[in-house]
Design a protein around this motif. Structure first.
Motif, PDB file in Angstrom:
ATOM      1  N   PRO A 278      62.316  85.293  37.404  1.00 30.14           N
ATOM      2  CA  PRO A 278      62.145  83.887  36.983  1.00 30.14           C
ATOM      3  C   PRO A 278      62.254  82.906  38.146  1.00 30.14           C
ATOM      4  N   SER A 279      63.251  83.116  39.013  1.00 26.21           N
ATOM      5  CA  SER A 279      63.418  82.206  40.158  1.00 26.21           C
ATOM      6  C   SER A 279      62.253  82.317  41.128  1.00 26.21           C
ATOM      7  N   LEU A 280      61.755  83.542  41.359  1.00 29.17           N
ATOM      8  CA  LEU A 280      60.609  83.717  42.252  1.00 29.17           C
ATOM      9  C   LEU A 280      59.369  83.037  41.705  1.00 29.17           C
ATOM     10  N   MET A 281      59.158  83.142  40.402  1.00 25.51           N
ATOM     11  CA  MET A 281      57.983  82.509  39.794  1.00 25.51           C
ATOM     12  C   MET A 281      58.099  80.980  39.838  1.00 25.51           C
ATOM     13  N   MET A 282      59.299  80.460  39.665  1.00 22.58           N
ATOM     14  CA  MET A 282      59.494  79.006  39.754  1.00 22.58           C
ATOM     15  C   MET A 282      59.293  78.523  41.185  1.00 22.58           C
ATOM     16  N   SER A 283      59.639  79.382  42.155  1.00 21.77           N
ATOM     17  CA  SER A 283      59.423  79.004  43.556  1.00 21.77           C
ATOM     18  C   SER A 283      57.942  78.981  43.901  1.00 21.77           C
ATOM     19  N   GLN A 284      57.130  79.679  43.073  1.00 22.75           N
ATOM     20  CA  GLN A 284      55.686  79.674  43.283  1.00 22.75           C
ATOM     21  C   GLN A 284      54.983  78.613  42.438  1.00 22.75           C
ATOM     22  N   GLY A 285      55.766  77.694  41.845  1.00 20.17           N
ATOM     23  CA  GLY A 285      55.171  76.543  41.178  1.00 20.17           C
ATOM     24  C   GLY A 285      55.210  76.554  39.669  1.00 20.17           C
ATOM     25  N   LEU A 286      55.733  77.609  39.040  1.00 22.43           N
ATOM     26  CA  LEU A 286      55.768  77.643  37.582  1.00 22.43           C
ATOM     27  C   LEU A 286      56.950  76.837  37.054  1.00 22.43           C
ATOM     28  N   VAL A 287      56.756  76.233  35.902  1.00 24.23           N
ATOM     29  CA  VAL A 287      57.870  75.581  35.228  1.00 24.23           C
ATOM     30  C   VAL A 287      58.714  76.654  34.546  1.00 24.23           C
ATOM     31  N   ARG A 288      59.895  76.275  34.071  1.00 26.79           N
ATOM     32  CA  ARG A 288      60.833  77.249  33.542  1.00 26.79           C
ATOM     33  C   ARG A 288      60.251  78.030  32.364  1.00 26.79           C
ATOM     34  N   SER A 289      59.581  77.344  31.439  1.00 28.58           N
ATOM     35  CA  SER A 289      59.057  78.040  30.261  1.00 28.58           C
ATOM     36  C   SER A 289      57.988  79.053  30.648  1.00 28.58           C
ATOM     37  N   ASP A 290      57.133  78.718  31.621  1.00 29.92           N
ATOM     38  CA  ASP A 290      56.105  79.660  32.073  1.00 29.92           C
ATOM     39  C   ASP A 290      56.729  80.841  32.810  1.00 29.92           C
TER      40      ASP A 290
END
Length: 402
Positions: free
Chosen positions: A242-254
């Motif tokens: 989840p943290s890696l995906m958010m670091s790549q621009g995704l919001v928390r729900s995505d």
């Protein structure tokens, strides 16, 4: 030694109850990773400190798996499993009540002790409830509870409840404690374990030494190497995705949706691998699983669109969690009943060293400025080593492992 013919009861109660316990274990194992961003904000933690939080429960898994497996061969699988479920349920609840970084580490460590003690008993109970030709299916049905539990944790976290990061731990604590009475009433002790204990009282001898005697050292060491690197990659994904995906621009729900895809892929991969283990040559299955893991990590690291990330996460779960299922289903076959808990527990304990190192290394890499793609691709050498160890292990034994 083939003792599986001692099974005379229906395996349904055993596998069903083990599945339920695995569901809550999967929820708790991934809860810290899923709630990670909220926990970091609540306590003001840096990426390296979050790596320590992720690793705290994994450190607890090591002594839990080793001691839990050893006690299972002495006291029985059912007794040790019940105590383990009580432990991880109580300290999952306590995690939601943590008041500082230090108390958070302590609660996660003690939760890990219970989780670690539960897994070798779940594997032993599921595999011993059926004939050897059905080991793969039985363990896969039990094991698919873990990724499904992780998916449930994501849904709870995304439900926009007040203090939703705490809600994950409340459910992960109350649920197991409610299951304990069911285990006491309806979970049968392994008939295979009873038969072995009555025959030669194997559970009273010091078995850890046996894992390195009578030609077993090679199998034990290769299992340990493969467990170490396979769990290193898997726990990196489960804790940091989840943290890696958010670091790549995704919001928390995505990012949560990506984590759900990882777990759904893992559940399907576990079931399919369990079926194929009883039908395919294991060497072909090993090559397919580990090559698929490398390809999925590359796709996940270099994806720039949300939907491609979801697909790559599904594939990563399918292959990486499927690889772990293959390990879990194979390990009991290398050990006779009297030392099966010890053998599986020791492999799990060594695997926990890998699962501990994965989140720690990822945290340090992120703190040093590495991107998500670099963190994911850094796991590739470990996957290659794990695959090589498993291939050496089953080399020349195709008929035995079909």
């Amino acid at each position: 030694m083939n003792t599986t013919n001692a099974c005379v009861r229906s395996p349904v109660p055993t596998i069903g109850l083990c599945f339920i316990v695995a569901l809550f274990e999967g929820l708790d194992v991934q809860s810290a990773g899923i709630a990670g961003p909220a926990i970091a904000a609540h306590f003001g933690l840096s990426p390296s400190m979050m790596g320590a939080v992720f690793s705290a429960s994994i450190i607890g898994l090591l002594p839990g798996a080793l001691v839990g497996g050893w006690l299972a061969d002495r006291l029985g699988r059912k007794r040790v499993l019940i105590v383990a479920v009580i432990i991880f349920g109580m300290f999952s609840l306590a995690t939601a009540m943590a008041w500082s970084f230090e108390s958070l580490l302590m609660m996660r460590f003690l939760t890990g002790v219970g989780l670690g003690a539960a897994m070798p008993n779940l594997i032993a109970l599921a595999s011993e409830a059926v004939e050897q030709r059905s080991h793969g299916q039985a363990v896969s049905i039990m094991y698919c509870g873990l990724p499904l539990g992780g998916a449930i944790a994501v849904l709870i976290s995304n439900a926009d409840l007040e203090d939703s990061w705490k809600a994950v731990f409340y459910v992960g604590g109350v649920g197991p404690l409610l299951v304990v009475p069911l285990l006491c009433l309806w979970l049968p002790e392994s008939a295979v374990y009873h038969a072995q204990k009555e025959r030669d009282h194997c559970a009273r001898r010091p078995y850890l030494r046996v894992l390195f005697q009578q030609g077993a050292a090679r199998s034990t060491l290769l299992l340990w190497v493969s467990y170490f690197f396979t769990l290193m990659v898997l726990y990196l994904l489960q804790n940091w995705l989840p943290s890696l995906m958010m670091s790549q621009g995704l919001v928390r729900s995505d990012a949560g949706t990506v984590q759900v895809a990882l777990n759904l892929g893992g559940a399907i991969g576990s079931l399919l691998m369990g079926l194929l283990m009883d039908r395919w040559r294991v060497t072909a299955l090993i090559v397919s699983m580990y090559l698929g893991t490398v390809a999925a990590l590359a796709g996940l690291g270099f994806s720039s669109q949300f939907y491609s990330m979801v697909i790559a996460a599904f594939a990563a779960g399918f292959f990486s969690i499927g690889s772990q299922l293959v390990l879990y289903a194979l390990a009991p076959r290398f050990y006779p009943t009297g030392i099966r808990g010890t053998g599986v527990g020791s492999a799990l304990a060594v695997g926990r060293l890998g699962s501990m190192s994965g989140p720690l290394v990822a945290g340090q890499m992120l703190a040093a400025g590495s991107g998500g793609a670099m963190v994911l691709m850094a796991a590739t050498p470990g996957i290659v080593v794990a695959a090589a160890a498993m291939l050496f292990l089953v080399a020349g034994q195709h008929r035995k492992w079909r």
